[in-house]
Design a protein around this motif. Sequence first.
Motif, PDB file in Angstrom:
ATOM      1  N   ARG A 151      24.772 -60.163  27.676  1.00 15.22           N
ATOM      2  CA  ARG A 151      24.897 -60.636  29.039  1.00 15.22           C
ATOM      3  C   ARG A 151      24.974 -62.167  29.079  1.00 15.22           C
ATOM      4  NH1 ARG A 151      25.380 -55.916  29.240  1.00 15.22           N
ATOM      5  NH2 ARG A 151      24.434 -54.411  30.675  1.00 15.22           N
ATOM      6  N   MET A 152      25.717 -62.669  30.043  1.00 12.35           N
ATOM      7  CA  MET A 152      25.764 -64.095  30.304  1.00 12.35           C
ATOM      8  C   MET A 152      24.516 -64.494  31.088  1.00 12.35           C
ATOM      9  SD  MET A 152      29.755 -64.278  31.514  1.00 12.35           S
ATOM     10  CE  MET A 152      29.604 -65.995  32.061  1.00 12.35           C
ATOM     11  N   ILE A 153      23.913 -65.624  30.705  1.00 11.03           N
ATOM     12  CA  ILE A 153      22.724 -66.125  31.403  1.00 11.03           C
ATOM     13  C   ILE A 153      22.836 -67.650  31.542  1.00 11.03           C
ATOM     14  CG2 ILE A 153      21.225 -64.265  30.585  1.00 11.03           C
ATOM     15  CD1 ILE A 153      20.056 -66.327  28.559  1.00 11.03           C
ATOM     16  N   ASP A 154      21.949 -68.220  32.338  1.00 12.27           N
ATOM     17  CA  ASP A 154      21.814 -69.676  32.524  1.00 12.27           C
ATOM     18  C   ASP A 154      23.019 -70.255  33.263  1.00 12.27           C
ATOM     19  OD1 ASP A 154      19.411 -69.490  31.207  1.00 12.27           O
ATOM     20  OD2 ASP A 154      20.194 -70.188  29.287  1.00 12.27           O
ATOM     21  N   PHE A 155      22.870 -70.366  34.575  1.00 10.96           N
ATOM     22  CA  PHE A 155      23.990 -70.781  35.426  1.00 10.96           C
ATOM     23  C   PHE A 155      23.661 -72.005  36.276  1.00 10.96           C
ATOM     24  CE2 PHE A 155      24.208 -66.102  34.853  1.00 10.96           C
ATOM     25  CZ  PHE A 155      25.319 -66.089  34.023  1.00 10.96           C
ATOM     26  N   TYR A 187      29.038 -74.608  31.949  1.00 10.52           N
ATOM     27  CA  TYR A 187      28.526 -75.584  30.985  1.00 10.52           C
ATOM     28  C   TYR A 187      27.066 -75.259  30.673  1.00 10.52           C
ATOM     29  CZ  TYR A 187      32.632 -78.075  32.698  1.00 10.52           C
ATOM     30  OH  TYR A 187      33.916 -78.405  33.068  1.00 10.52           O
ATOM     31  N   ALA A 188      26.672 -75.417  29.402  1.00  8.24           N
ATOM     32  CA  ALA A 188      25.292 -75.171  28.959  1.00  8.24           C
ATOM     33  C   ALA A 188      24.835 -73.768  29.337  1.00  8.24           C
ATOM     34  CB  ALA A 188      24.348 -76.220  29.535  1.00  8.24           C
ATOM     35  N   SER A 189      25.777 -72.837  29.398  1.00 11.79           N
ATOM     36  CA  SER A 189      25.465 -71.445  29.691  1.00 11.79           C
ATOM     37  C   SER A 189      25.337 -70.691  28.369  1.00 11.79           C
ATOM     38  CB  SER A 189      26.573 -70.837  30.552  1.00 11.79           C
ATOM     39  OG  SER A 189      26.250 -69.523  30.944  1.00 11.79           O
ATOM     40  N   SER A 190      24.602 -69.592  28.396  1.00 16.85           N
ATOM     41  CA  SER A 190      24.322 -68.846  27.161  1.00 16.85           C
ATOM     42  C   SER A 190      24.741 -67.392  27.280  1.00 16.85           C
ATOM     43  CB  SER A 190      22.827 -68.896  26.825  1.00 16.85           C
ATOM     44  OG  SER A 190      22.424 -70.170  26.397  1.00 16.85           O
ATOM     45  N   LEU A 191      24.875 -66.773  26.127  1.00 20.55           N
ATOM     46  CA  LEU A 191      24.931 -65.324  26.019  1.00 20.55           C
ATOM     47  C   LEU A 191      23.594 -64.857  25.447  1.00 20.55           C
ATOM     48  CD1 LEU A 191      28.467 -64.530  24.549  1.00 20.55           C
ATOM     49  CD2 LEU A 191      27.631 -63.993  26.837  1.00 20.55           C
ATOM     50  N   LEU A 192      23.046 -63.825  26.048  1.00 19.10           N
ATOM     51  CA  LEU A 192      21.831 -63.220  25.525  1.00 19.10           C
ATOM     52  C   LEU A 192      22.211 -61.875  24.921  1.00 19.10           C
ATOM     53  CD1 LEU A 192      18.778 -64.045  25.540  1.00 19.10           C
ATOM     54  CD2 LEU A 192      18.479 -62.287  27.289  1.00 19.10           C
ATOM     55  N   ILE A 193      21.909 -61.709  23.631  1.00 20.54           N
ATOM     56  CA  ILE A 193      22.182 -60.452  22.936  1.00 20.54           C
ATOM     57  C   ILE A 193      20.843 -59.772  22.663  1.00 20.54           C
ATOM     58  CG2 ILE A 193      23.192 -59.364  20.909  1.00 20.54           C
ATOM     59  CD1 ILE A 193      25.012 -61.776  20.597  1.00 20.54           C
ATOM     60  N   CYS A 194      20.701 -58.541  23.130  1.00 17.20           N
ATOM     61  CA  CYS A 194      19.469 -57.779  22.934  1.00 17.20           C
ATOM     62  C   CYS A 194      19.810 -56.403  22.369  1.00 17.20           C
ATOM     63  CB  CYS A 194      18.723 -57.578  24.261  1.00 17.20           C
ATOM     64  SG  CYS A 194      18.469 -59.058  25.258  1.00 17.20           S
ATOM     65  N   TYR A 195      19.000 -55.940  21.447  1.00 16.98           N
ATOM     66  CA  TYR A 195      19.132 -54.561  20.993  1.00 16.98           C
ATOM     67  C   TYR A 195      17.772 -54.058  20.526  1.00 16.98           C
ATOM     68  CZ  TYR A 195      19.168 -55.915  15.985  1.00 16.98           C
ATOM     69  OH  TYR A 195      18.841 -56.382  14.731  1.00 16.98           O
ATOM     70  N   ASP A 196      17.654 -52.749  20.437  1.00  9.16           N
ATOM     71  CA  ASP A 196      16.395 -52.118  20.064  1.00  9.16           C
ATOM     72  C   ASP A 196      16.433 -51.746  18.585  1.00  9.16           C
ATOM     73  OD1 ASP A 196      14.051 -50.686  19.851  1.00  9.16           O
ATOM     74  OD2 ASP A 196      14.437 -49.388  21.579  1.00  9.16           O
ATOM     75  N   GLY A 210      31.801 -74.000  18.536  1.00  9.60           N
ATOM     76  CA  GLY A 210      31.551 -73.941  19.970  1.00  9.60           C
ATOM     77  C   GLY A 210      30.344 -73.073  20.284  1.00  9.60           C
ATOM     78  N   LEU A 211      29.357 -73.057  19.364  1.00  8.83           N
ATOM     79  CA  LEU A 211      28.183 -72.208  19.506  1.00  8.83           C
ATOM     80  C   LEU A 211      26.929 -72.975  19.101  1.00  8.83           C
ATOM     81  CD1 LEU A 211      29.619 -69.020  17.737  1.00  8.83           C
ATOM     82  CD2 LEU A 211      29.432 -69.367  20.209  1.00  8.83           C
ATOM     83  N   LYS A 256      24.060 -70.513  22.990  1.00  8.23           N
ATOM     84  CA  LYS A 256      24.674 -71.402  23.995  1.00  8.23           C
ATOM     85  C   LYS A 256      26.153 -71.574  23.660  1.00  8.23           C
ATOM     86  CE  LYS A 256      22.100 -74.492  25.779  1.00  8.23           C
ATOM     87  NZ  LYS A 256      21.293 -75.703  26.086  1.00  8.23           N
ATOM     88  N   MET A 257      26.991 -71.508  24.701  1.00  9.13           N
ATOM     89  CA  MET A 257      28.430 -71.399  24.512  1.00  9.13           C
ATOM     90  C   MET A 257      29.166 -72.707  24.795  1.00  9.13           C
ATOM     91  SD  MET A 257      28.463 -68.246  23.649  1.00  9.13           S
ATOM     92  CE  MET A 257      30.226 -67.912  23.642  1.00  9.13           C
ATOM     93  N   GLY A 258      30.156 -73.007  23.933  1.00 10.16           N
ATOM     94  CA  GLY A 258      31.069 -74.117  24.165  1.00 10.16           C
ATOM     95  C   GLY A 258      30.781 -75.354  23.340  1.00 10.16           C
ATOM     96  N   LYS A 259      31.844 -76.080  22.988  1.00 14.49           N
ATOM     97  CA  LYS A 259      31.683 -77.375  22.323  1.00 14.49           C
ATOM     98  C   LYS A 259      31.017 -78.382  23.247  1.00 14.49           C
ATOM     99  CE  LYS A 259      35.750 -77.359  19.250  1.00 14.49           C
ATOM    100  NZ  LYS A 259      36.968 -78.106  18.903  1.00 14.49           N
ATOM    101  N   ARG A 260      31.366 -78.296  24.512  1.00 16.25           N
ATOM    102  CA  ARG A 260      30.842 -79.243  25.501  1.00 16.25           C
ATOM    103  C   ARG A 260      29.742 -78.574  26.309  1.00 16.25           C
ATOM    104  NH1 ARG A 260      34.340 -81.894  30.543  1.00 16.25           N
ATOM    105  NH2 ARG A 260      32.544 -82.159  31.932  1.00 16.25           N
TER     106      ARG A 260
END
Length: 324
Positions: free
Chosen positions: A287-291, A247-256, A161-162, A131-135
């Motif tokens: 990818r950015m997720i949660d909007f 706000y309250a948005s996330s980055l999703l990191i995926c790998y194999d 901020g993470l 989840k991204m950001g201090k706020r």
Amino acid sequence: MARKEQDVEHELPPPRCHPLLPEGFRQLNTQVAGHTFEAANTEAVGLLQDPSGGCVLKPMGKPECGERELRFYESLAEAGASGDNDLALLRGHVPRFYGPLKLVVNQRERTFLRLEDLTLGMLQPCVMDIKMGKRTWDPESSPRKRKLEEAKYVMCKQKLGLCLPGFQVYLKDDKDPSRTVVLRHGKDYGKSLSVEGFQKTMALFFNANSSDFRTVRPQTEVLLKEVLRQLEQILTWFRGQRLLHFYASSLLICYDYSRLGSSEKSTHLLNGHHFKEDKPSDWVKVRMIDFAHVYPADQALPDENYIFGLNSLISVVHAILHQI
């Protein structure tokens, strides 16, 4: 060659309840954060997977949040047709959207957002939600909601901020290097992390534990460089846009994980067809997720809150890369 049977260590339990689902759909077993199905609460709904369609289905949340997220995805689709440059460029950093879908789950009709399954084709998917950001509270939050949000993930959120709501990662078994284990952690683990703990967890997630070079896989450097490339592309977008604040948005990191074991290009089987993965971007996704909490930019200012978290994350990944 068939994979060896895996010892599986679950810190974050996989779904244990058995919701009533439409035929052909199942619970998403790679979900690491967010609302999940609960045996004691049939109203609680988690992510679903449509294996035949290559989609993940996200339940729309509270009416105002669900509608806001739906409008966001629809605006991206419209941007591609209208030529809106900033939103059109953002589409490459967000899972593809295939529209809403109504399904009856636990004998109640619900609306889901059909999204690209970022782990499709991955044999051993490693997944992390950041989840991204201090706020993390939005402009319409009540004082109570703001207070609750500010009390979460305090150490990492304020300094980096993470936040780390959850992840799963495949690792070599210390007792038997020919086998793998799956380590899963949820929000309770993330809430307890210090900055140093966050950095160590990121190294663990990328199979780049510099304290034991035997754990560093042949393709780990490729993985880290590809994650950095995609993060820096997202950062470039944020530095240029003045449309939205997240706000309250996330980055999703995926790998194999299965791609870390060899420097040779490999052929995988997907839906009965063989295909060759030639690029790191085929098996590494950021990818950015949660909007549900995306708002127009105040006074057309850049989203410094999100940018701060991105810069911190890029610095952490750079440090790991330089240590291996």
